[in-house]
Design a protein around this motif. Sequence first.
Motif, PDB file in Angstrom:
ATOM      1  N   LEU A 123      -8.027   4.400 -10.513  1.00  0.00           N
ATOM      2  CA  LEU A 123      -9.228   5.237 -10.484  1.00  0.00           C
ATOM      3  C   LEU A 123      -9.122   6.465 -11.375  1.00  0.00           C
ATOM      4  N   PHE A 124      -7.937   7.058 -11.430  1.00  0.00           N
ATOM      5  CA  PHE A 124      -7.792   8.331 -12.134  1.00  0.00           C
ATOM      6  C   PHE A 124      -6.965   8.253 -13.415  1.00  0.00           C
ATOM      7  N   GLY A 149       2.740   9.971 -11.694  1.00  0.00           N
ATOM      8  CA  GLY A 149       1.438  10.393 -11.197  1.00  0.00           C
ATOM      9  C   GLY A 149       0.684  11.366 -12.083  1.00  0.00           C
ATOM     10  N   SER A 200       3.916   3.722  -1.478  1.00  0.00           N
ATOM     11  CA  SER A 200       4.495   3.981  -2.791  1.00  0.00           C
ATOM     12  C   SER A 200       5.703   4.895  -2.623  1.00  0.00           C
ATOM     13  N   LEU A 229      -3.683   7.461 -13.781  1.00  0.00           N
ATOM     14  CA  LEU A 229      -2.409   8.139 -13.547  1.00  0.00           C
ATOM     15  C   LEU A 229      -1.237   7.283 -13.977  1.00  0.00           C
ATOM     16  N   GLU A 278       0.810  -1.211   0.000  1.00  0.00           N
ATOM     17  CA  GLU A 278       0.000   0.000   0.000  1.00  0.00           C
ATOM     18  C   GLU A 278       0.847   1.267   0.000  1.00  0.00           C
ATOM     19  N   PRO A 324       1.861   7.288  -7.505  1.00  0.00           N
ATOM     20  CA  PRO A 324       0.540   7.044  -6.915  1.00  0.00           C
ATOM     21  C   PRO A 324       0.392   5.580  -6.518  1.00  0.00           C
ATOM     22  N   SER A 325      -0.506   5.307  -5.602  1.00  0.00           N
ATOM     23  CA  SER A 325      -0.803   3.917  -5.256  1.00  0.00           C
ATOM     24  C   SER A 325      -1.488   3.253  -6.450  1.00  0.00           C
ATOM     25  N   LYS A 354      -1.704  12.530 -15.213  1.00  0.00           N
ATOM     26  CA  LYS A 354      -2.898  11.912 -15.791  1.00  0.00           C
ATOM     27  C   LYS A 354      -2.687  11.689 -17.290  1.00  0.00           C
ATOM     28  N   ALA A 411      -4.337   1.761  -6.492  1.00  0.00           N
ATOM     29  CA  ALA A 411      -5.753   2.137  -6.512  1.00  0.00           C
ATOM     30  C   ALA A 411      -5.956   3.533  -7.095  1.00  0.00           C
ATOM     31  N   LYS A 412      -5.108   4.466  -6.702  1.00  0.00           N
ATOM     32  CA  LYS A 412      -5.241   5.839  -7.205  1.00  0.00           C
ATOM     33  C   LYS A 412      -4.928   5.891  -8.704  1.00  0.00           C
ATOM     34  N   ALA A 413      -3.911   5.150  -9.133  1.00  0.00           N
ATOM     35  CA  ALA A 413      -3.572   5.108 -10.564  1.00  0.00           C
ATOM     36  C   ALA A 413      -4.715   4.503 -11.364  1.00  0.00           C
TER      37      ALA A 413
END
Length: 128
Positions: free
Chosen positions: A18-19, A26, A6, A21, A4, A11-12, A28, A14-16
């Motif tokens: 979702l968005f 990181g 990084s 990234l 969890e 980005p984690s 977009k 999950a964040k990568a």
Amino acid sequence: MKPEQSIEGQPSIAKAALFGLCPQCGSKSLFAGLGQFADTCANCHLDFSSYNVGDGPAALLTMGIGALIILLALVVDSAFRPPFWVHVIIWVPFTAALTVITLRMAKAALLAAEHHNRAREAGKGDLL
């Protein structure tokens, strides 16, 4: 390093996912189209084409989303008894949108996981 956590600026997973990234910097810039990866990151120039995400998530997501849509359609049909054309108007766009969104997130998650875990093909030196 725990999964969890990084590295600074990354980005984690999950964040990568979702968005959309870049897993390295990181920004977009992971996708060039609706479901197509860009060739490289516009910011750090990481080569996305070197990762092998494949179409693995597509089969699983199609079955899962299909089961969910059938369940929801049966519930709506038993509760409201709408005509067939109402089902078409509701479920066709909903299915398409849900499939594209989840497929995009799943592919981004796999690419980010490959990057974070430094996954690569096995070579001769890895056999023994």
